[in-house]
Motif scaffolding. Structure first.
Motif, PDB file in Angstrom:
ATOM      1  N   ASN A 320       0.670   4.502   3.141  1.00 53.29           N
ATOM      2  CA  ASN A 320       0.563   5.952   3.304  1.00 53.29           C
ATOM      3  C   ASN A 320       0.013   6.621   2.055  1.00 53.29           C
ATOM      4  O   ASN A 320      -0.763   7.587   2.142  1.00 53.29           O
ATOM      5  N   ARG A 323      -3.707   6.086   2.096  1.00 55.05           N
ATOM      6  CA  ARG A 323      -4.366   6.963   3.060  1.00 55.05           C
ATOM      7  C   ARG A 323      -4.459   8.388   2.516  1.00 55.05           C
ATOM      8  O   ARG A 323      -5.410   9.117   2.820  1.00 55.05           O
ATOM      9  N   ASP A 329      -5.679   0.739   3.794  1.00 56.63           N
ATOM     10  CA  ASP A 329      -4.301   0.291   3.627  1.00 56.63           C
ATOM     11  C   ASP A 329      -4.241  -0.873   2.641  1.00 56.63           C
ATOM     12  O   ASP A 329      -5.075  -1.778   2.670  1.00 56.63           O
TER      13      ASP A 329
END
Length: 354
Positions: A320, A323, A329
């Protein structure tokens, strides 16, 4: 990877560092003690401040230190360290791009050897044992490929080949897209290919282990050539239900090598996180399943479920974060139950070695 610090001034260091930027001390890695040490010039070599041996030995840099590709220490001058001694063919050092590629290849290979030493796996050069030893070829297609080598990345009977083009991030990204892969790195190649070598050493030589392997991964006696042709023509559509990657679904040997690589990914990442004392504490009670204090040394912990329990929330958080910065990732994979069993098989197989 461990966190290292300078014994002279306590500056935090990276594994590849050769000089402390704070106090100017030369640095070298002691593979028998798994520590990066500040060095003090002595006679024609160095004393390692982290070395508590009595009497203190005089250390020298690996002979590849002169090329900027190794910071490991040896006791005899003009010799190679245990990592560099595994090399057979290297790129052309007269070409600057190939010399830069070799540096990236060696950085990745030395991290691989660090993990193999942490796992206490047998690590023997083909120079010492031509039949059962391990060796690396770093091949550039810009050079004439030696008669006894291959040009493509792969493994054959302990001989690992890495195409030096993989060290070029632009070329590697193009290959990743061409192969429709979600992940392609130098360290990933090293971990995958050496997995084939350790299959020969740890699985193929023991009938009971081989039987358990076949239950989980399939029968490796299936034609490898036919399996790869089938894979490239019609990849398995539901591969995510049983495999860690689509390539793992091509043949039981590749399933093992891909799973082995992911096992090393997990151990190295979790050791690094534990060294930093990383923890996740989402304040919202709805996300308590993500709460974790990363405290496990995965190289010394026998329960693989515990390892995954700390690893998976960590990767979810870091994915996360990536991102948020528009980056891919960090770990673009899902560990389904079938893959968990395969990873646990590898973990338990290596426990007697620790």
């Amino acid at each position: 990877m461990k966190i290292f610090s300078c014994q002279q001034c306590s500056q935090v260091l990276l594994f590849e560092n050769t000089l402390c930027e704070n106090c100017g001390s030369a640095l070298g890695f002691l593979p028998d003690q798994m520590v990066l040490s500040a060095l003090k010039p002595h006679d024609s070599g160095y004393l390692a401040l982290a070395d508590t041996s009595v009497p203190a030995p005089v250390w020298h840099y690996c002979d590849n230190h002169q090329h900027g590709v190794c910071n490991w220490l040896v006791e005899s001058d003009h010799t190679f360290c245990m990592a560099c001694d595994l090399n057979r063919h290297i790129p052309n050092l007269e070409a600057i791009e190939q010399r830069q590629a070799w540096q990236q290849l060696e950085f990745a290979k030395h991290r691989l050897v660090y993990s193999l030493l942490q796992l206490e796996l047998p690590l023997i050069s083909k120079k010492e044992d031509p039949e059962d030893g391990l060796s690396f070829d770093f091949i550039s297609e810009e050079n004439v490929v030696p008669d006894n080598a291959q040009s493509s990345t792969g493994h054959a009977l302990g001989q690992v080949t890495i195409n030096a083009a993989e060290a070029n991030s632009a070329d590697r990204e193009q290959m990743r897209e061409d192969m429709n892969e979600s992940y392609r790195t130098l360290i990933g190649h090293f971990r995958h290919e050496v997995g084939h070598y350790y299959w020969d050493q740890l699985v193929a030589t023991d009938e009971s282990t081989l039987a358990l392997y076949r239950e989980l991964f399939g029968d490796e006696r299936e034609s490898y050539k036919d399996a790869l042709q089938r894979h490239y023509e019609t990849p398995v559509e539901n591969w995510r239900e049983q495999f860690v990657s689509v390539y793992a679904s091509s043949h039981p040997w590749e399933d093992w090598a891909e799973t082995w690589a992911h096992y090393l990914h997990i151990l190295d990442t979790l050791e690094t996180a534990s060294q930093f004392g990383m923890s996740l504490q989402p304040p919202n009670a709805q996300y308590q399943s993500l709460c974790v204090n990363v405290t496990i040394d995965p190289y010394q912990h026998s329960n693989f479920d515990d390892i995954l329990a700390q690893y998976l929330p960590l990767t979810f958080a870091v994915n996360n974060l990536n991102r948020s910065m528009g980056q891919p990732d960090l770990y673009p994979f899902v560990i389904v139950p079938a893959v968990r069993k395969k990873l646990n098989f590898i973990h338990q197989l290596l426990q007697p070695m620790l």
